[in-house]
Write a protein that holds these residues in place. Structure first.
Motif, PDB file in Angstrom:
ATOM      1  N   ALA A  94       0.836  -1.200   0.000  1.00 51.53           N
ATOM      2  CA  ALA A  94       0.000   0.000   0.000  1.00 51.53           C
ATOM      3  C   ALA A  94       0.868   1.246   0.000  1.00 51.53           C
ATOM      4  N   SER A  95       0.283   2.360  -0.406  1.00 45.49           N
ATOM      5  CA  SER A  95       0.951   3.646  -0.285  1.00 45.49           C
ATOM      6  C   SER A  95       0.980   4.072   1.175  1.00 45.49           C
ATOM      7  N   TRP A 117       5.838  -3.597   5.358  1.00 51.38           N
ATOM      8  CA  TRP A 117       5.096  -2.652   4.515  1.00 51.38           C
ATOM      9  C   TRP A 117       5.837  -2.463   3.201  1.00 51.38           C
ATOM     10  N   GLY A 119       5.731  -0.618  -0.526  1.00 52.19           N
ATOM     11  CA  GLY A 119       5.068   0.487  -1.198  1.00 52.19           C
ATOM     12  C   GLY A 119       6.029   1.348  -1.980  1.00 52.19           C
ATOM     13  N   TRP A 134      10.667  -0.261   0.299  1.00 50.21           N
ATOM     14  CA  TRP A 134      10.093   0.879  -0.402  1.00 50.21           C
ATOM     15  C   TRP A 134      10.810   1.185  -1.707  1.00 50.21           C
ATOM     16  N   PRO A 143       3.183   0.599  -8.793  1.00 54.86           N
ATOM     17  CA  PRO A 143       2.501  -0.626  -8.349  1.00 54.86           C
ATOM     18  C   PRO A 143       2.064  -1.544  -9.485  1.00 54.86           C
TER      19      PRO A 143
END
Length: 247
Positions: A94-95, A117, A119, A134, A143
């Motif tokens: 996710a962002s 996480w 993103g 990231w 994405p």
């Protein structure tokens, strides 16, 4: 004639490589101890399914099928709260501004869940997850380009590399020193309110990384289900605001 060209930006740079290696080792240790991987991707549901399939499907002969489930209901926080158990893993694709993921990540320490996480774009604040993988690019199409897929494929492969070295799967024992000791120090523990007892007892049932327990919430007055608090010596000492509830 000499021809020069601009260097091609690597898909996985040195910093991301180090982050992938550290995350894979931590995940391998959690799986070794019986963890289940729960995956959320509210903006991009196919990524949640893809990650879960990647880990649970042993596509290489001799590799383990690792328990992994995509959580794709409208409220991923509620799903993760019910599904996750102490020692499990929660991975989000996710962002950094996705509200449900922000909320799930900040609550995960109270659930005893290790967070990852994945993103791109602006990064989450420091401490928003245990591991952040990231892509530092402002391109909104990242994405959909395959770079996220590359990251979680590498994550899966490196996790299995760790399994090939059993000595890595048992983390070094933590030593109790005068400087730092979680057991002996005056630290508070994050907890999430599950149930407030009726009457004047001032007790509430909470969930912490160690499991469920009753604590005294008299100092806080009224508390509500799902409130995040800090607990010390069996008593709730403060509520946590959103910006404070990070790992």
């Amino acid at each position: 004639m000499t021809v020069t060209s601009a260097p091609i930006e690597p898909f996985v740079d040195e910093n991301l490589s180090a982050d992938l290696a550290a995350t894979s080792l931590d995940m391998a240790r959690r799986f070794h101890d019986g963890a289940t991987l729960w995956v959320i991707a509210p903006q991009w549901e196919p990524h949640a399914h893809h990650v879960a399939v990647e880990f649970v499907h042993p596509v290489v002969m001799g590799k383990r099928a690792l328990p992994s489930v995509a959580l794709v209901e409208p409220d991923p926080v509620a799903q993760a709260r019910v599904a996750g158990q102490p020692g499990d893993l929660l991975l989000a694709v996710a962002s950094a501004d996705q509200p449900a993921v922000i909320d799930a990540m900040r609550r995960a320490p109270a659930w005893g869940v290790t967070t990852v996480w994945i993103g791109s774009g602006p990064r989450p604040p420091a401490g928003a997850a245990h591991h952040v993988l990231w892509v530092d690019s402002q391109d909104p199409m990242v994405p959909a380009t395959g770079r996220f897929v590359l990251m979680y494929h590498l994550l899966w492969e490196l996790t299995h590399v760790c399994f090939e070295h059993p000595g890595l799967l048992n983390p070094p024992a933590e030593e109790c020193t005068e400087e730092v000791c979680v057991t002996c120090s005056d630290d508070g523990r994050m907890a999430e309110i599950i149930l407030r007892e009726d009457g004047s007892s001032g007790q509430a049932l909470v969930r912490t990384a160690a499991g469920e327990e009753w604590v005294d919430v008299t100092l806080l007055g009224d508390v509500a289900v799902n409130d995040l608090i800090l607990v010390h010596a069996g008593a709730a000492i403060t509520r946590l605001r959103e910006e404070e509830a990070t790992t």
